[in-house]
Design a protein around this motif. Sequence first.
Motif, PDB file in Angstrom:
ATOM      1  N   GLY A 263      -4.388   9.876 -18.817  1.00 52.53           N
ATOM      2  CA  GLY A 263      -4.971  11.206 -18.655  1.00 52.53           C
ATOM      3  C   GLY A 263      -4.944  11.698 -17.231  1.00 52.53           C
ATOM      4  N   VAL A 264      -5.201  10.815 -16.287  1.00 50.61           N
ATOM      5  CA  VAL A 264      -5.232  11.215 -14.876  1.00 50.61           C
ATOM      6  C   VAL A 264      -3.865  11.717 -14.426  1.00 50.61           C
ATOM      7  CG1 VAL A 264      -5.535  10.375 -12.512  1.00 50.61           C
ATOM      8  CG2 VAL A 264      -7.143   9.669 -14.306  1.00 50.61           C
ATOM      9  N   THR A 265      -2.810  10.998 -14.798  1.00 46.72           N
ATOM     10  CA  THR A 265      -1.475  11.417 -14.370  1.00 46.72           C
ATOM     11  C   THR A 265      -1.031  12.692 -15.106  1.00 46.72           C
ATOM     12  OG1 THR A 265      -0.547   9.805 -15.934  1.00 46.72           O
ATOM     13  CG2 THR A 265      -0.699   9.152 -13.621  1.00 46.72           C
ATOM     14  N   PHE A 266      -1.475  12.866 -16.351  1.00 46.03           N
ATOM     15  CA  PHE A 266      -1.202  14.125 -17.032  1.00 46.03           C
ATOM     16  C   PHE A 266      -1.834  15.282 -16.267  1.00 46.03           C
ATOM     17  CE2 PHE A 266      -2.802  17.400 -19.992  1.00 46.03           C
ATOM     18  CZ  PHE A 266      -1.587  17.929 -20.401  1.00 46.03           C
TER      19      PHE A 266
ATOM     20  N   ARG B 207      -2.598  15.366 -13.097  1.00 50.50           N
ATOM     21  CA  ARG B 207      -1.877  15.554 -11.827  1.00 50.50           C
ATOM     22  C   ARG B 207      -0.634  16.432 -12.040  1.00 50.50           C
ATOM     23  NH1 ARG B 207      -2.834  12.201  -7.361  1.00 50.50           N
ATOM     24  NH2 ARG B 207      -4.167  10.368  -7.695  1.00 50.50           N
ATOM     25  N   PHE B 208       0.109  16.129 -13.107  1.00 47.19           N
ATOM     26  CA  PHE B 208       1.323  16.888 -13.387  1.00 47.19           C
ATOM     27  C   PHE B 208       0.988  18.323 -13.772  1.00 47.19           C
ATOM     28  CE2 PHE B 208       4.664  18.222 -16.449  1.00 47.19           C
ATOM     29  CZ  PHE B 208       5.740  18.226 -15.582  1.00 47.19           C
ATOM     30  N   LEU B 209      -0.007  18.490 -14.605  1.00 45.00           N
ATOM     31  CA  LEU B 209      -0.417  19.838 -15.010  1.00 45.00           C
ATOM     32  C   LEU B 209      -0.778  20.680 -13.797  1.00 45.00           C
ATOM     33  CD1 LEU B 209      -1.086  21.737 -17.419  1.00 45.00           C
ATOM     34  CD2 LEU B 209      -3.409  20.791 -17.370  1.00 45.00           C
ATOM     35  N   ALA B 210      -1.533  20.096 -12.877  1.00 42.68           N
ATOM     36  CA  ALA B 210      -1.907  20.830 -11.662  1.00 42.68           C
ATOM     37  C   ALA B 210      -0.681  21.148 -10.807  1.00 42.68           C
ATOM     38  CB  ALA B 210      -2.916  20.017 -10.853  1.00 42.68           C
ATOM     39  N   ALA B 211       0.258  20.189 -10.720  1.00 43.13           N
ATOM     40  CA  ALA B 211       1.464  20.400  -9.905  1.00 43.13           C
ATOM     41  C   ALA B 211       2.339  21.513 -10.465  1.00 43.13           C
ATOM     42  CB  ALA B 211       2.258  19.100  -9.805  1.00 43.13           C
ATOM     43  N   THR B 212       2.256  21.760 -11.785  1.00 42.41           N
ATOM     44  CA  THR B 212       3.015  22.862 -12.396  1.00 42.41           C
ATOM     45  C   THR B 212       2.221  24.162 -12.399  1.00 42.41           C
ATOM     46  OG1 THR B 212       2.194  22.405 -14.645  1.00 42.41           O
ATOM     47  CG2 THR B 212       4.209  21.249 -13.926  1.00 42.41           C
ATOM     48  N   ASN B 213       1.091  24.158 -11.680  1.00 42.20           N
ATOM     49  CA  ASN B 213       0.207  25.325 -11.650  1.00 42.20           C
ATOM     50  C   ASN B 213      -0.298  25.653 -13.056  1.00 42.20           C
ATOM     51  OD1 ASN B 213      -1.228  27.359 -10.314  1.00 42.20           O
ATOM     52  ND2 ASN B 213       0.404  28.879 -10.624  1.00 42.20           N
ATOM     53  N   ASN B 214      -0.667  24.597 -13.788  1.00 44.29           N
ATOM     54  CA  ASN B 214      -1.212  24.728 -15.145  1.00 44.29           C
ATOM     55  C   ASN B 214      -0.280  25.500 -16.069  1.00 44.29           C
ATOM     56  OD1 ASN B 214      -3.778  23.344 -14.688  1.00 44.29           O
ATOM     57  ND2 ASN B 214      -4.296  25.113 -13.428  1.00 44.29           N
ATOM     58  N   HIS B 215       0.988  25.139 -16.023  1.00 47.76           N
ATOM     59  CA  HIS B 215       1.970  25.824 -16.877  1.00 47.76           C
ATOM     60  C   HIS B 215       1.537  25.715 -18.331  1.00 47.76           C
ATOM     61  CE1 HIS B 215       5.776  27.135 -18.540  1.00 47.76           C
ATOM     62  NE2 HIS B 215       6.245  27.348 -17.319  1.00 47.76           N
TER      63      HIS B 215
ATOM     64  N   GLN C 277       0.833  -1.198   0.000  1.00 52.38           N
ATOM     65  CA  GLN C 277       0.000   0.000   0.000  1.00 52.38           C
ATOM     66  C   GLN C 277       0.872   1.254   0.000  1.00 52.38           C
ATOM     67  OE1 GLN C 277      -0.170  -2.568   2.142  1.00 52.38           O
ATOM     68  NE2 GLN C 277      -2.284  -2.988   2.830  1.00 52.38           N
ATOM     69  N   ARG C 278       0.440   2.211  -0.787  1.00 55.82           N
ATOM     70  CA  ARG C 278       1.191   3.469  -0.833  1.00 55.82           C
ATOM     71  C   ARG C 278       0.885   4.297   0.406  1.00 55.82           C
ATOM     72  NH1 ARG C 278      -0.429   3.312  -6.614  1.00 55.82           N
ATOM     73  NH2 ARG C 278      -2.390   4.246  -5.915  1.00 55.82           N
ATOM     74  N   PRO C 279       1.906   4.845   1.058  1.00 60.02           N
ATOM     75  CA  PRO C 279       1.655   5.731   2.198  1.00 60.02           C
ATOM     76  C   PRO C 279       0.874   6.964   1.768  1.00 60.02           C
ATOM     77  CG  PRO C 279       3.962   5.082   2.100  1.00 60.02           C
ATOM     78  CD  PRO C 279       3.337   4.648   0.814  1.00 60.02           C
ATOM     79  N   GLU C 280       0.053   7.476   2.622  1.00 55.72           N
ATOM     80  CA  GLU C 280      -0.722   8.690   2.355  1.00 55.72           C
ATOM     81  C   GLU C 280       0.222   9.834   1.995  1.00 55.72           C
ATOM     82  OE1 GLU C 280      -4.399  10.453   1.851  1.00 55.72           O
ATOM     83  OE2 GLU C 280      -4.038   8.413   2.593  1.00 55.72           O
ATOM     84  N   GLY C 281      -0.077  10.512   0.918  1.00 53.03           N
ATOM     85  CA  GLY C 281       0.714  11.675   0.516  1.00 53.03           C
ATOM     86  C   GLY C 281       1.858  11.368  -0.426  1.00 53.03           C
ATOM     87  N   LEU C 282       2.136  10.068  -0.657  1.00 55.16           N
ATOM     88  CA  LEU C 282       3.277   9.706  -1.507  1.00 55.16           C
ATOM     89  C   LEU C 282       3.108  10.201  -2.941  1.00 55.16           C
ATOM     90  CD1 LEU C 282       5.952   8.047  -1.816  1.00 55.16           C
ATOM     91  CD2 LEU C 282       4.494   6.150  -2.584  1.00 55.16           C
ATOM     92  N   VAL C 283       1.940   9.975  -3.527  1.00 54.71           N
ATOM     93  CA  VAL C 283       1.708  10.368  -4.918  1.00 54.71           C
ATOM     94  C   VAL C 283       1.787  11.882  -5.072  1.00 54.71           C
ATOM     95  CG1 VAL C 283       0.028  10.373  -6.805  1.00 54.71           C
ATOM     96  CG2 VAL C 283       0.356   8.304  -5.423  1.00 54.71           C
TER      97      VAL C 283
END
Length: 351
Positions: A196-199, A201-209, A152-158
């Motif tokens: 699509g989901v991971t794309f 996630r990345f887009l959001a992490a870059t503040n929609n660069h 199981q992935r620890p909470e917050g890992l992703v």
Amino acid sequence: MKTIKGPAVYLAQFMDNKAPFNSLDGLCKWTADLGYKGIQIPTWESALIDLTKAGESKDYCDEIKGKVASYGLEVTELCTHLQGQLVAVHSAYDTMFDNFAPDEVKGNPKARTKWAVEQLKSAAKASRHFDLDVHGTFSGSLLWHTAHPWPQRPEGLVEMGFQELAKRWLPILNEFDEQGVDVCYEVHPGEDLHDGVTFERFLAATNNHKRVNLLYDPSHFVLQQLDYISYIDHYHEFIKMFHVKDAEFNPTGKKGSFGGYGDWIDRAGRYRHPGDGQVDFKTIFSKLTEYGCDVWAVLEWECCIKSPEQGAREGASFIQNHIIEATEKKFDDFAGSEIDEQKLKRILGIN
């Protein structure tokens, strides 16, 4: 709507140590004779381009453009898939991914990452020197080993993983932004951007660069049983590059999407030459044209059965036969008429 450009070919899989596959001149003549109109250049291939020099010198890039043009071809895009992969590497893959790095940084993950980042920044400048507005790459991965949630992935890992990935890419994205070039991530197994989901996630992490975009390759979605047609409906605004590559997925009672550690020929999901697999290219070309995606249709040969030579020979005509000339008129225009307000009111029964 917009007519897709092509046919073009990605040179990466055709590189070899024998002519004509060992030089830019040889490959240009070979592809032009086969009917291609453009080439996509893998920038890690020193026989084709010196990426650092290309980032420093527009004159050098103009020389390459001139050479390519002399064969009736265009440079469609530059690509940094191997360098992009090295922007983010989990330690479990250090030894294997060191194969993509120069000798001076092998065995030194921090130096390897720094080298990869500088390569991408050079690619941004080089793309501008080539007058190109898009660039293809991989995202690299810190999380791929956790794709299946066991243990199981620890909470917050992703969340932390995507924050770190974005942190590494933001300086690169900012350099591309300064050069006016979009970064098109090839969503691909083994990358943190693999659907699509991971794309998102990345887009959001870059503040929609605004430079975060997509290289669309349907073959990767066949292998994971993702709906590659509706994917276009979701992400057509981000699709700035297009690889024409086929795949098939034939599960049995013994093997499925994980592949049983088999070689490509033995896997349930395997890459094929366009037209030999299960991808519905007619619908893909229709969708991309309808949405006005401004892309080159670029053959990427990766087939576990058909030879690269035959694939290249057949690829140009396959793409050309799928390109749709976007219409500039409606098929029923002949039955139309000038706008007549009184006539419209009569049709609607309005006094």
